[in-house]
Design a protein around this motif. Structure first.
Motif, PDB file in Angstrom:
ATOM      1  N   ARG A  70       0.830  -1.203   0.000  1.00 42.50           N
ATOM      2  CA  ARG A  70       0.000   0.000   0.000  1.00 42.50           C
ATOM      3  C   ARG A  70       0.867   1.256   0.000  1.00 42.50           C
ATOM      4  O   ARG A  70       0.592   2.232  -0.716  1.00 42.50           O
ATOM      5  N   GLY A  71       1.920   1.243   0.789  1.00 43.45           N
ATOM      6  CA  GLY A  71       2.830   2.383   0.830  1.00 43.45           C
ATOM      7  C   GLY A  71       3.489   2.637  -0.512  1.00 43.45           C
ATOM      8  O   GLY A  71       3.639   3.789  -0.941  1.00 43.45           O
ATOM      9  N   ASN A  72       3.901   1.556  -1.201  1.00 44.11           N
ATOM     10  CA  ASN A  72       4.525   1.697  -2.517  1.00 44.11           C
ATOM     11  C   ASN A  72       3.541   2.272  -3.535  1.00 44.11           C
ATOM     12  O   ASN A  72       3.923   3.074  -4.403  1.00 44.11           O
ATOM     13  N   GLU A  73       2.281   1.846  -3.452  1.00 48.97           N
ATOM     14  CA  GLU A  73       1.263   2.375  -4.368  1.00 48.97           C
ATOM     15  C   GLU A  73       1.091   3.884  -4.192  1.00 48.97           C
ATOM     16  O   GLU A  73       1.023   4.637  -5.167  1.00 48.97           O
ATOM     17  N   ILE A  74       1.011   4.318  -2.939  1.00 49.73           N
ATOM     18  CA  ILE A  74       0.826   5.746  -2.667  1.00 49.73           C
ATOM     19  C   ILE A  74       2.056   6.540  -3.096  1.00 49.73           C
ATOM     20  O   ILE A  74       1.948   7.625  -3.673  1.00 49.73           O
ATOM     21  N   ALA A  75       3.250   5.987  -2.831  1.00 48.92           N
ATOM     22  CA  ALA A  75       4.482   6.666  -3.220  1.00 48.92           C
ATOM     23  C   ALA A  75       4.553   6.822  -4.740  1.00 48.92           C
ATOM     24  O   ALA A  75       4.956   7.875  -5.250  1.00 48.92           O
ATOM     25  N   ALA A  76       4.150   5.780  -5.468  1.00 50.30           N
ATOM     26  CA  ALA A  76       4.174   5.845  -6.927  1.00 50.30           C
ATOM     27  C   ALA A  76       3.196   6.900  -7.444  1.00 50.30           C
ATOM     28  O   ALA A  76       3.492   7.635  -8.396  1.00 50.30           O
ATOM     29  N   THR A  77       2.036   6.965  -6.799  1.00 47.33           N
ATOM     30  CA  THR A  77       1.047   7.966  -7.200  1.00 47.33           C
ATOM     31  C   THR A  77       1.570   9.375  -6.955  1.00 47.33           C
ATOM     32  O   THR A  77       1.427  10.267  -7.803  1.00 47.33           O
ATOM     33  N   LYS A  78       2.185   9.591  -5.793  1.00 48.44           N
ATOM     34  CA  LYS A  78       2.744  10.908  -5.478  1.00 48.44           C
ATOM     35  C   LYS A  78       3.840  11.291  -6.470  1.00 48.44           C
ATOM     36  O   LYS A  78       3.915  12.438  -6.925  1.00 48.44           O
ATOM     37  N   LYS A  79       4.667  10.320  -6.836  1.00 46.92           N
ATOM     38  CA  LYS A  79       5.763  10.595  -7.766  1.00 46.92           C
ATOM     39  C   LYS A  79       5.214  10.943  -9.146  1.00 46.92           C
ATOM     40  O   LYS A  79       5.737  11.824  -9.839  1.00 46.92           O
ATOM     41  N   GLU A  80       4.152  10.247  -9.544  1.00 45.89           N
ATOM     42  CA  GLU A  80       3.530  10.510 -10.835  1.00 45.89           C
ATOM     43  C   GLU A  80       2.963  11.924 -10.889  1.00 45.89           C
ATOM     44  O   GLU A  80       3.074  12.621 -11.914  1.00 45.89           O
ATOM     45  N   LEU A  81       2.365  12.349  -9.783  1.00 41.44           N
ATOM     46  CA  LEU A  81       1.782  13.679  -9.728  1.00 41.44           C
ATOM     47  C   LEU A  81       2.850  14.774  -9.772  1.00 41.44           C
ATOM     48  O   LEU A  81       2.572  15.909 -10.156  1.00 41.44           O
ATOM     49  N   LYS A  82       4.081  14.427  -9.355  1.00 44.58           N
ATOM     50  CA  LYS A  82       5.155  15.419  -9.319  1.00 44.58           C
ATOM     51  C   LYS A  82       5.984  15.432 -10.596  1.00 44.58           C
ATOM     52  O   LYS A  82       6.926  16.199 -10.713  1.00 44.58           O
ATOM     53  N   LYS A  83       5.640  14.585 -11.550  1.00 54.04           N
ATOM     54  CA  LYS A  83       6.449  14.492 -12.769  1.00 54.04           C
ATOM     55  C   LYS A  83       6.544  15.814 -13.507  1.00 54.04           C
ATOM     56  O   LYS A  83       7.574  16.167 -14.067  1.00 54.04           O
TER      57      LYS A  83
END
Length: 424
Positions: free
Chosen positions: A306-319
């Motif tokens: 779950r943590g990895n999913e949220i981290a990936a989403t946050k990183k995508e939003l910061k692209k």
């Protein structure tokens, strides 16, 4: 002629020596006059000697004791921060246990049980706090080997129904005894059995759910009221220093920081409860008969995913953001924080987490740890069996080697996190 030249040379040397001596004497006299103790400073073969100031260097703390000393030290010259240059990893995931980690569980359960008693009274059932605890113990015991695997919610709902049926049965038996002009103990067995069936059917499932909901709401409200004073400041500091961190909760109960809207909710990204994975929970407690086989990886693997999913989403939003991320080239580190050696430390470490054990000072009021050596004191709220406590004790001993940091005050948490990231 030669004699005349020698005389002139000796005169010149004597004149220079005399003026040099006078200049040295004047300088020494000036230094003596400016000295508070009248003693000339030591002679230095330098043009401009630096001021003689004393600087003490305090190395980075590497233990709980040194953390305490570092936090209380004064007038110590500190080196400039080099965390960005020396940090071996970046904080990717930070997970917390809840009960006795962010707040003391004893007063929280007491407040919730008080609401339970009042709610029961509203429906005409007169009980006290300990009645519900004892009912929970009986339910686990009556379930045999499967009792230990029952979730807290299942036990609580069953305990509520059990107490309601007990009160209803007693009322019905007293009514029957009055109708038959006899005592309750003299009523026939078939009549008593019929009264039991009546009492069971008389308890409304919606009423049971209503009482439980009131209990759970108060549990969260009370947790907010009893939060340890430093925890919000500590979490905020960690977020400030590690803005990309994902923060979650892993709990074996029904507490959820996402529901604590006036305190913890803004700081947490998710919550994983053991009760959300009942099949895995059941398997774990079946294996609890052997401390070596008991495996807690299921809940921590779920939290990591779950943590990895949220981290990936946050990183995508910061692209599309223009901000540079200096942590992209560093290895993300997962740190779990909790008070329980077996469940928090042992379970998370088996999945690759670094661990911080909260063995807090007495003023924090932790009571869960009192069930194990060297305390061996069972709190009033405990519903675990003696067998479960014994197995947990074995797991505690095994998990001691997995502790990366131990802190006694929550104000030390940000420093402990940074020490782990710096490889200390």
């Amino acid at each position: 002629m030669r004699i005349l030249l020698v005389s002139l040379l000796l005169g010149t040397l004597s004149y220079r020596h005399q003026h040099a001596a006078e200049a040295f004497s004047l300088q020494m006299n000036a230094n003596i006059a400016g000295s508070s103790d009248g003693i000339p400073p030591p002679f230095r073969a330098v043009a401009n000697p630096p001021p003689t100031t004393s600087i003490r260097f305090n190395p980075p703390p590497k233990s709980v004791l040194s953390l305490r000393l570092a936090s209380s030290a004064t007038e110590v010259a500190q080196p400039l921060s080099t965390s960005s240059a020396t940090k071996q990893g970046t904080l990717g995931l930070l997970t917390f246990d809840l009960d006795d980690s962010l707040y003391p569980v004893e007063p929280v359960l007491s407040d919730a049980n008080n609401v339970f008693v009042k709610k029961m009274a509203n429906y005409g059932y007169s009980i006290n706090q300990q009645d519900i605890v004892e009912a929970g113990k009986r339910i686990r015991e009556s379930a045999g080997k499967d009792g230990v695997a029952l979730s807290h919610t299942d036990v609580r709902l069953a305990a509520i129904r059990s107490e309601m049926e007990r009160v209803m049965l007693q009322k019905k038996l007293e009514e029957c005894a009055e109708d038959w002009a006899t005592s309750v103990k003299d009523l026939t067995a078939p009549l008593k059995e019929s009264a039991k069936k009546w009492a069971k059917n008389a308890v409304s499932e919606s009423v049971v759910e209503s009482i439980y909901s009131a209990w759970e709401r108060e549990r969260h409200h009370s947790a907010e009221r009893h939060l340890y004073p430093e925890i919000i400041t500590a979490i905020q500091k960690i977020r400030d220093e590690h803005p990309n961190v994902v923060i979650g909760a892993v709990t074996d109960g029904k507490a959820n920081p996402m529901l604590m809207v006036f305190s913890l909710a803004p700081y947490f990204d998710f919550c994983m409860s053991w009760e959300d994975h009942q099949i895995s929970r059941t398997e774990f407690f079946k294996d609890l008969g052997s401390a070596e086989n008991a495996d807690l990886q299921w809940i921590y693997k779920a939290a990591l995913e779950r943590g990895n999913e949220i981290a990936a989403t946050k990183k995508e939003l910061k692209k599309d953001s223009a901000d540079d991320d200096d942590d992209d080239d560093k290895s993300p580190v997962w740190i779990h924080v909790g008070d329980d050696l077996a469940y928090d430390v042992g379970g998370s470490a088996s999945c690759g987490a670094k661990t911080i054990l909260l063995d807090l000072d007495e003023e924090y009021g932790q009571t869960a740890k009192l069930r194990f050596p060297p305390y061996n004191t069972i709190p009033a709220w405990n519903t675990a069996s003696d067998e479960e406590i014994a197995k947990r004790t074995e797991m505690n001993l095994e998990a001691e080697k997995c502790v990366d940091k131990t802190i006694s005050r929550l104000s030390l948490l940000p420093d402990a996190v940074n020490e782990i990231l710096n490889g200390e």
